[in-house]
Design an enzyme around this catalytic site. Structure first.
Site, PDB file in Angstrom:
ATOM      1  N   ASP A   1       4.789   2.939   6.798  1.00  0.00           N
ATOM      2  CA  ASP A   1       4.069   2.650   8.041  1.00  0.00           C
ATOM      3  C   ASP A   1       4.948   2.046   9.117  1.00  0.00           C
ATOM      4  OD1 ASP A   1       4.243   0.045   6.607  1.00  0.00           O
ATOM      5  OD2 ASP A   1       3.070  -0.661   8.320  1.00  0.00           O
TER       6      ASP A   1
ATOM      7  N   GLU B   1       8.386   2.446  -6.169  1.00  0.00           N
ATOM      8  CA  GLU B   1       8.546   1.899  -4.812  1.00  0.00           C
ATOM      9  C   GLU B   1       8.539   3.025  -3.786  1.00  0.00           C
ATOM     10  OE1 GLU B   1       8.804  -0.980  -3.400  1.00  0.00           O
ATOM     11  OE2 GLU B   1       9.665  -2.470  -4.756  1.00  0.00           O
ATOM     12  N   ASP B   2       8.029   2.723  -2.589  1.00  0.00           N
ATOM     13  CA  ASP B   2       8.135   3.704  -1.507  1.00  0.00           C
ATOM     14  C   ASP B   2       9.553   3.741  -0.949  1.00  0.00           C
ATOM     15  OD1 ASP B   2       7.880   1.160  -0.434  1.00  0.00           O
ATOM     16  OD2 ASP B   2       6.336   1.672   1.017  1.00  0.00           O
TER      17      ASP B   2
ATOM     18  N   ASP C   1      15.106  -1.035   0.574  1.00  0.00           N
ATOM     19  CA  ASP C   1      15.881  -1.221   1.794  1.00  0.00           C
ATOM     20  C   ASP C   1      16.952  -2.284   1.522  1.00  0.00           C
ATOM     21  OD1 ASP C   1      16.635  -1.331   4.471  1.00  0.00           O
ATOM     22  OD2 ASP C   1      14.873  -2.436   5.130  1.00  0.00           O
TER      23      ASP C   1
ATOM     24  N   LYS D   1      17.388   3.370   0.963  1.00  0.00           N
ATOM     25  CA  LYS D   1      18.157   3.158   2.196  1.00  0.00           C
ATOM     26  C   LYS D   1      19.384   2.324   1.837  1.00  0.00           C
ATOM     27  CE  LYS D   1      15.535   2.250   6.028  1.00  0.00           C
ATOM     28  NZ  LYS D   1      14.938   1.364   7.073  1.00  0.00           N
TER      29      LYS D   1
ATOM     30  N   VAL E   1      11.866   4.779   9.110  1.00  0.00           N
ATOM     31  CA  VAL E   1      11.126   6.017   8.825  1.00  0.00           C
ATOM     32  C   VAL E   1       9.643   5.715   8.579  1.00  0.00           C
ATOM     33  CG1 VAL E   1      13.114   7.271   7.910  1.00  0.00           C
ATOM     34  CG2 VAL E   1      11.744   5.883   6.363  1.00  0.00           C
TER      35      VAL E   1
ATOM     36  N   LYS F   1       0.810  -1.187   0.000  1.00  0.00           N
ATOM     37  CA  LYS F   1       0.000   0.000   0.000  1.00  0.00           C
ATOM     38  C   LYS F   1       0.861   1.262   0.000  1.00  0.00           C
ATOM     39  CE  LYS F   1      -2.920  -2.595   3.121  1.00  0.00           C
ATOM     40  NZ  LYS F   1      -2.679  -3.094   4.475  1.00  0.00           N
ATOM     41  N   GLY F   2       2.077   1.117   0.542  1.00  0.00           N
ATOM     42  CA  GLY F   2       2.902   2.291   0.830  1.00  0.00           C
ATOM     43  C   GLY F   2       3.166   3.201  -0.354  1.00  0.00           C
TER      44      GLY F   2
END
Ligand code: IMP
Length: 176
Positions: free
Chosen positions: A160, A100-101, A104, A132, A154, A44-45
């Site tokens: 979230d 993408e949000d 990582d 990141k 974050v 969802k991000g």
């Protein structure tokens, strides 16, 4: 400004985010000039970033969505991912940008890139809101990025913590 419980400090305020997305939108419009692109967002991000980015792009845009579920219990320990909601339309022959949000470890993006590449798009690239890089485990060819961030957890602007804080209009760092 009063920050929600557990939130340490604001990393990127709303105005800075909007300004940077406008720049990245212009970069994308230039890179794909004369073509149409399909933006694929991961639920969802990424939807917060997607809607802002799509408005900042001046070339014709189509949208589609992927849902994924992770088998790992913690976002700090990513495991195997699986597609829980597939795209509505084929991408064969299209210029596709995976939105993408955050990238990582890179495991999620790598899996999604492999899956999408097998459907034979004309081109496939990654655009991430946050990168990141200190936590990267596998190489991901990130073509467009808004911000690089340090190894901190974050929230906000779609990201979230236990499904909370996605709606914060800024990006903030959680307390350790
Ligand atoms: P990956 O490690 O690159 O596979 O990313 C896995 C997922 O972990 C991301 O798509 C995010 O949903 C989540 N994630 C990683 N870092 C953060 C963070 O700092 N805040 C919120 N979610 C995160």
């Amino acid at each position: 400004m009063t920050l929600p419980p557990g939130v340490e400090k604001v990393l990127f305020p709303e105005e800075e985010i909007q300004a940077r997305i406008a720049e990245v939108g212009a970069e994308i419009s230039e890179a794909y000039a004369g073509r149409e692109i399909k933006l694929i967002a991961v639920l969802k991000g990424s939807i917060f970033f997607l809607t802002a980015l799509a408005k900042a792009v001046s070339i014709p845009v189509r949208l589609d969505f992927l849902g994924i579920s992770s088998f790992s219990s913690s976002p700090r320990a990513p495991g195997v991912v699986r597609i829980s909601k597939d795209l509505d339309e084929a991408i064969e022959g299209e210029d596709v940008l995976l939105v993408e949000d955050i990238v990582d470890t890179g495991l999620t993006a790598r899996y999604l890139l492999q899956t999408l590449a097998s459907r034979e798009p004309n081109s496939l690239a990654v655009c991430t809101f946050l990168d990141k890089t200190p936590r990267r485990l596998v190489q991901v060819p990130v073509r467009f990025r808004c911000f690089e961030i340090p190894d901190r957890f974050v929230v906000g602007f779609g990201l979230d913590y236990n499904q909370l804080y996605r709606n914060l209009p800024y990006v903030a760092v959680m307390k350790p």
